[in-house]
Enzyme design. Structure first.
Site, PDB file in Angstrom:
ATOM      1  N   ASP A 125       0.840  -1.209   0.000  1.00 23.42           N
ATOM      2  CA  ASP A 125       0.000   0.000   0.000  1.00 23.42           C
ATOM      3  C   ASP A 125       0.872   1.255   0.000  1.00 23.42           C
ATOM      4  O   ASP A 125       2.087   1.200   0.260  1.00 23.42           O
ATOM      5  CB  ASP A 125      -0.884  -0.053   1.259  1.00 23.42           C
ATOM      6  CG  ASP A 125      -2.158   0.764   1.140  1.00 23.42           C
ATOM      7  OD1 ASP A 125      -2.291   1.552   0.189  1.00 23.42           O
ATOM      8  OD2 ASP A 125      -3.020   0.621   2.031  1.00 23.42           O
ATOM      9  N   ASP A 133     -10.799   2.339  -2.886  1.00 22.34           N
ATOM     10  CA  ASP A 133     -11.333   2.100  -1.542  1.00 22.34           C
ATOM     11  C   ASP A 133     -12.851   2.114  -1.549  1.00 22.34           C
ATOM     12  O   ASP A 133     -13.476   1.824  -0.533  1.00 22.34           O
ATOM     13  CB  ASP A 133     -10.815   3.173  -0.576  1.00 22.34           C
ATOM     14  CG  ASP A 133      -9.450   2.786  -0.040  1.00 22.34           C
ATOM     15  OD1 ASP A 133      -9.066   1.613  -0.181  1.00 22.34           O
ATOM     16  OD2 ASP A 133      -8.757   3.659   0.514  1.00 22.34           O
TER      17      ASP A 133
HETATM   18  C1  DGJ Z   1      -5.773   2.008   1.865  1.00 24.39           C
HETATM   19  C2  DGJ Z   1      -6.203   0.747   1.179  1.00 24.39           C
HETATM   20  O1  DGJ Z   1      -6.760   1.035  -0.056  1.00 24.39           O
HETATM   21  C3  DGJ Z   1      -7.179   0.000   2.068  1.00 24.39           C
HETATM   22  O2  DGJ Z   1      -7.649  -1.137   1.411  1.00 24.39           O
HETATM   23  C4  DGJ Z   1      -6.492  -0.345   3.354  1.00 24.39           C
HETATM   24  O3  DGJ Z   1      -5.463  -1.242   3.123  1.00 24.39           O
HETATM   25  C5  DGJ Z   1      -5.978   0.912   4.024  1.00 24.39           C
HETATM   26  N1  DGJ Z   1      -5.180   1.691   3.145  1.00 24.39           N
HETATM   27  C6  DGJ Z   1      -5.171   0.575   5.252  1.00 24.39           C
HETATM   28  O4  DGJ Z   1      -4.595   1.660   5.827  1.00 24.39           O
END
Ligand code: DGJ
Length: 736
Positions: free
Chosen positions: A478, A548
Site C-alpha cells: 500500500d 477504496d
Molecule cells: C488504503 C487501502 O486502499 C485499504 O484497502 C487499506 O489497506 C488501508 N489503506 C489501510 O490503511
C-alpha cells in the site's frame, strides 16, 4: 509485423498486424518527421505527405524562415528554444546557463526482440514475436545523442516508444525536460478522452472536444494519482465503442506525468507524454545516459473497444509477469472493512474459520498488525509484529490459517514513515522534507526518502524478514499519501531535481527485489485505493486494488474506467458489507458478487457478522468465480452500456478468444416503470455460430431460444424488466 527503412525515400515504416507508422528524414539537416500513423498501408513511399514543397520549407532552401519551418514541421521528437514554439519534448540547460536543442538523424538499427529498459518497467517480447527500431539523433552543438526506440509485436497493434539521452559531450548538462513520446498530426476534429477522479472515485471517463491551445492531464503528486491518469486517447467524433478511429497513449510509469494535446495555429495537433517537467532537473555527466520511461502508442479502427482490447492483449502478454500472470487467483478475504484496526489473533482466526468453511481460500491481514498501530497515527516504518495483538506470533497465526486449508497474506506500506515510530525517532532525516520547513503531513505520515540506498535497504530487509518468518503467500503493498515537500538529505544541491524520478526508480528496484526473492508471492499493489493503478506497477504485480470504494454501483464506473486500458485480471475487486462503508448504500449481496466478478474477486467483510442469507450465498459465489474466472481473465472485453452515461443500467461482456462462449453481466442500477423489455446488442460473437443460454436457472424470465451470433450483435436480445434497484444478472452464452 515488419520494420523497414527505404534508403531512397529516407523513410521508416513500422507495420503491426493492422497499423502502419511512418517516419521520414527531411532536408540536409536530417530532421526527423512524423509522416503517418493509422490503418495498415501497402504503400511504402509517403514522402508526398511531408509538405516539403510548401513554403516555408525547408531550411536548406529557405533559411530566412527557419523558425516557420520549425514551428510547422511534424516532428517525431522535438528539441527546444530554436523556433518550434509548440510543446517541446526535450529541454536542457548547459553549465553556461544556455538552453536550445535541435535534433538531427544520425543512424539507426533494426533488430529482433526488445531490450529491457534499465531500472524501469516496460513491455517485453521474444525475438520471434517482437521487433525494434532504434533511431539515433544528435544535437551537434551539445553532442547530446537521443536514441528513439520503437518496438512492435506480432500479436497486437501497439507501438512501444521510449527515449534514451546520452551525453557524448565533454561536460555535464542539466536535462530540464525529457518527455517520452511526441506525435504530430493533422487535426481531424478530434475529441480527447482522459480519466479523472479522486480518492474513492478513480478513473471516470471524460471526453472533450480538442480546442485550440493546450489540453492536458497530469500528476505532480509523485505518483500516477487518483486525480488524473497517465493515459489519453483522441478519436473522431463519430467513433463509437465498436467503430471508427482512435489513437491512444499510456505511460508505463508510476510517478509524475504530463499527457497533453496541443492544437496549433495550422490545424495540427501535437500529442506528448512523459515525466512532468515540474520539479524535474537531471544532471547528466559527460558519458552518462538517461533512460526515459516507455509510452505505449495505440491506434485502432475498431472504435474505443478495439483500443481497449489491444491494450488488454498487450499487457496480458507483454507486460505482466510472474507465476500469477495467467493464473486464477485465490479467493481472498481481507479484514480491512471487517475490523479496521481492531483485531487480534482470535478475531482473525474466527474470520478464517468461517471463511474456510464457505470456500474462501486466503486470509489477508490488513493494516494494524505491527508496531503499536491501533489507528492510522503511528508505527509506519516499524515492521515488527505487535504481539499484543497477534498473540502467539505471526508464524503461529499463519500456521493456524494454513491448517484451515487457507493461504495467508499480509499488508505493508513500505514507502512511509510515521513521526510516531522508532524508525523516525532514530532517523528523522530519512523522511522526504525541505530543510528548515515544517513538513507537510498527510494521514499523519511522511514519505521515506528511498533515493537513499541505506533507507531502501533497511526497509526492504524489514519487509523481507517478516516474509521469511512465516508461510506468507500474498502481499498487499500500500501507499497512502502523495508526495510533497520535495527535498532530500541524501542528494546534493544540484541533484535535488532528481528526487521524484529517483524515488520512483527506488520503488521499482524494491519491488523487483521482492519479486525476485519471493517469486511465488502474489503481489497486489495499492495506493489509498487506486491511486497507483498504472502499467508501471503492473510490471511488478499482476493485480492492483482498484479503489477504496467497494460500493457495487460506484464500482461500475471505477471498473469501467480502469478496464478502458487494463485487463480485468488486474482489477482488485471485493464483495463488501452493507450499508457500504463509503457511501452508505445497500445493494443486494448477489449484485455485489456480480460486480466483483469483473476483477480478481474476494471479500472485504466480517463473515462472522454479515446476515445469514448473505453468508449462505458465498459458496455459490465462490463457485461462480471458479466457473467464470478463466473466461473473465483471458477473454475479450466489450462495454455494452455504461451506467455513468445512461444512469439506469450497466452491461459488459467477456467473449472467449475462440468465440465459444461469452459472459454478459447486466446490472440494473435504477428501475423504471417500463412497458416492455430493454433491447441490448451483444457484439464480439461468431456470426456463423448459434448460441444458447447456459445458465437458464439464473434468469428464467429471459427468452430461452437459440441465438445466432450476428443476430445477437445486430438485432440484439430482449432483457426482461427486473423488479427493484441494484439488480444484477449474468447471462452465459455458449456456442452449440
Ligand atoms: C488504503 C487501502 O486502499 C485499504 O484497502 C487499506 O489497506 C488501508 N489503506 C489501510 O490503511
Amino acid at each position: 509485423m515488419n520494420i523497414t527503412y527505404h534508403e531512397q525515400n529516407r523513410m521508416f515504416k513500422l507495420d503491426t498486424p493492422h497499423t502502419s507508422y511512418c517516419i521520414g528524414i527531411v532536408d540536409e539537416e536530417n530532421f526527423l518527421g512524423h509522416v503517418y500513423y493509422g490503418r495498415k498501408l501497402s504503400e511504402d513511399n509517403l514522402t508526398y505527405l511531408m509538405r516539403t514543397k510548401e513554403a516555408p520549407f525547408v531550411p536548406s532552401e529557405n533559411n530566412r524562415d527557419r523558425t516557420s519551418f520549425l514551428d510547422t514541421f511534424p516532428m517525431e521528437y522535438t528539441g527546444n528554444n530554436l523556433g518550434d514554439y509548440r510543446e517541446g519534448t526535450l529541454a536542457v540547460r548547459t553549465l553556461g546557463g544556455h538552453t536550445g536543442v535541435s535534433l538531427s538523424y544520425v543512424s539507426h538499427r533494426i533488430y529482433d526482440g526488445k531490450e529491457a529498459l534499465e531500472g524501469l518497467p516496460a513491455t517485453f517480447g521474444e525475438k520471434e514475436s517482437c521487433r525494434t527500431l532504434e533511431i539515433t539523433c544528435e544535437d551537434q552543438v551539445l553532442h547530446l545523442q537521443v536514441i528513439l526506440s520503437y518496438s512492435i509485436f506480432a500479436d497486437t497493434d501497439a507501438i512501444a516508444r521510449s527515449v534514451k539521452i546520452v551525453n557524448a559531450g565533454e561536460e555535464a548538462v542539466y536535462l530540464t525536460k525529457v518527455l517520452s513520446a511526441c506525435m504530430d498530426m493533422d487535426n481531424e476534429e478530434y475529441e480527447m478522452m482522459t480519466l479523472h477522479g479522486s480518492w474513492a472515485r478513480e478513473r471516470g471517463i471524460q471526453t472533450r472536444r480538442i480546442m485550440k491551445g493546450k489540453q492536458s492531464v497530469c500528476s505532480v503528486r509523485g505518483e500516477s494519482s487518483h486525480q488524473e491518469h497517465p493515459f489519453m486517447a483522441w478519436k473522431k467524433k463519430s467513433t463509437t465503442e465498436e467503430e471508427g478511429e482512435i489513437y491512444a497513449m499510456n505511460f508505463v510509469y508510476s510517478g509524475n506525468f504530463l499527457a497533453q494535446i496541443e492544437a496549433d495555429q495550422f490545424g495540427s495537433i501535437r500529442a506528448v507524454m512523459g515525466i512532468h517537467p515540474d520539479n524535474f532537473c537531471w544532471k547528466l555527466e559527460a558519458g552518462e545516459s538517461f533512460q526515459a520511461p516507455e509510452v505505449i502508442c495505440m491506434y485502432s479502427a475498431q472504435g474505443i473497444g478495439g483500443m481497449t482490447r489491444n491494450f488488454h492483449d498487450l499487457y496480458r502478454e507483454h507486460l505482466i509477469r510472474g507465476i500469477y500472470r495467467n493464473k486464477k487467483r485465490p479467493v481472498l478475504i481481507n479484514n480491512w472493512e471487517a475490523t479496521y484496526f481492531e483485531f487480534n489473533t482470535q478475531k482473525l482466526l474466527d474470520i478464517a474459520r468461517q471463511a474456510s468453511e464457505l470456500g474462501i481460500e486466503m486470509l489477508v491481514m490488513d493494516d494494524g498488525w505491527f508496531g503499536h498501530r491501533n489507528d492510522d497515527n503511528s508505527s509506519l516504518g516499524d515492521w515488527q509484529v505487535n504481539e499484543a495483538k497477534i498473540d502467539g506470533g505471526l508464524k503461529s497465526l499463519v500456521e493456524e490459517v494454513n491448517k484451515l486449508g487457507m493461504k495467508f497474506g499480509i499488508w505493508f506500506e513500505p514507502e512511509m514513515i510515521s513521526p510516531d515510530s522508532e524508525l523516525y525517532r532514530a532517523h528523522p532525516d530519512w523522511a522526504i522534507q525541505i530543510p528548515g520547513r515544517r513538513g507537510s503531513l498527510s494521514r499523519n505520515q511522511y514519505v521515506l526518502d528511498l533515493t537513499r540506498k541505506e533507507v531502501r535497504d533497511y526497509v526492504y530487509d524489514m519487509v523481507a524478514a517478516v516474509l521469511h518468518s512465516a508461510n506468507i503467500e500474498y502481499v498487499k503493498w500500500d501507499m497512502n499519501r502523495q508526495l510533497s515537500d520535495f527535498g532530500s538529505y541524501g542528494l546534493p544541491a544540484d541533484r535535488q531535481g532528481e528526487l521524484l524520478h529517483r524515488q520512483v526508480l527506488a520503488l521499482y528496484e524494491m519491488q523487483d527485489r521482492l519479486t525476485r526473492e519471493f517469486p511465488n508471492l502474489l503481489l497486489e499493489n495499492c495506493s489509498g485505493g487506486g491511486a497507483r493503478f498504472d502499467s508501471g506497477m503492473l510490471y511488478y504485480s499482476p493485480q492492483i486494488w482498484c479503489s477504496d470504494d467497494t460500493d457495487a454501483v460506484e464500482r461500475l464506473s471505477i471498473q469501467a474506467g480502469t478496464a478502458l486500458i487494463y485487463p480485468l485480471s488486474t482489477m482488485g475487486a471485493h464483495v463488501a458489507d452493507c450499508p457500504n462503508h463509503m457511501v452508505g448504500r445497500v445493494t443486494p449481496f448477489a449484485t455485489r458478487g456480480y460486480v466483483a466478478l469483473a476483477g480478481t474477486f474476494g471479500y472485504e467483510l466480517d463473515v462472522t457478522k454479515i446476515p445469514e442469507a448473505d453468508r449462505n450465498m458465498i459458496p455459490q459465489q465462490v463457485a461462480m468465480y471458479h466457473q467464470y474466472n478463466d473466461l473473465v481473465r483471458q477473454g475479450d472485453y466489450y462495454r455494452i452500456a455504461h451506467y455513468a452515461e445512461n444512469h439506469y443500467y450497466d452491461c459488459y461482456e467477456v467473449v472467449a478468444k475462440d468465440k465459444s462462449e461469452a459472459l454478459i453481466t447486466y446490472i440494473q442500477v435504477l428501475n423504471r416503470p417500463n412497458f416492455h423489455s430493454r433491447r441490448i446488442h451483444i457484439p464480439g460473437l461468431d456470426p456463423d455460430k448459434t448460441y444458447v443460454i447456459e445458465n437458464t436457472e439464473d434468469w428464467p424470465e429471459i427468452e430461452q431460444t437459440q441465438y445466432r451470433g450476428d443476430a445477437l450483435h445486430y438485432a440484439g436480445i430482449n432483457i426482461p424488466p427486473i423488479r427493484g434497484d441494484f439488480q444484477g444478472r449474468l447471462l452465459h452464452l455458449k456456442a452449440r
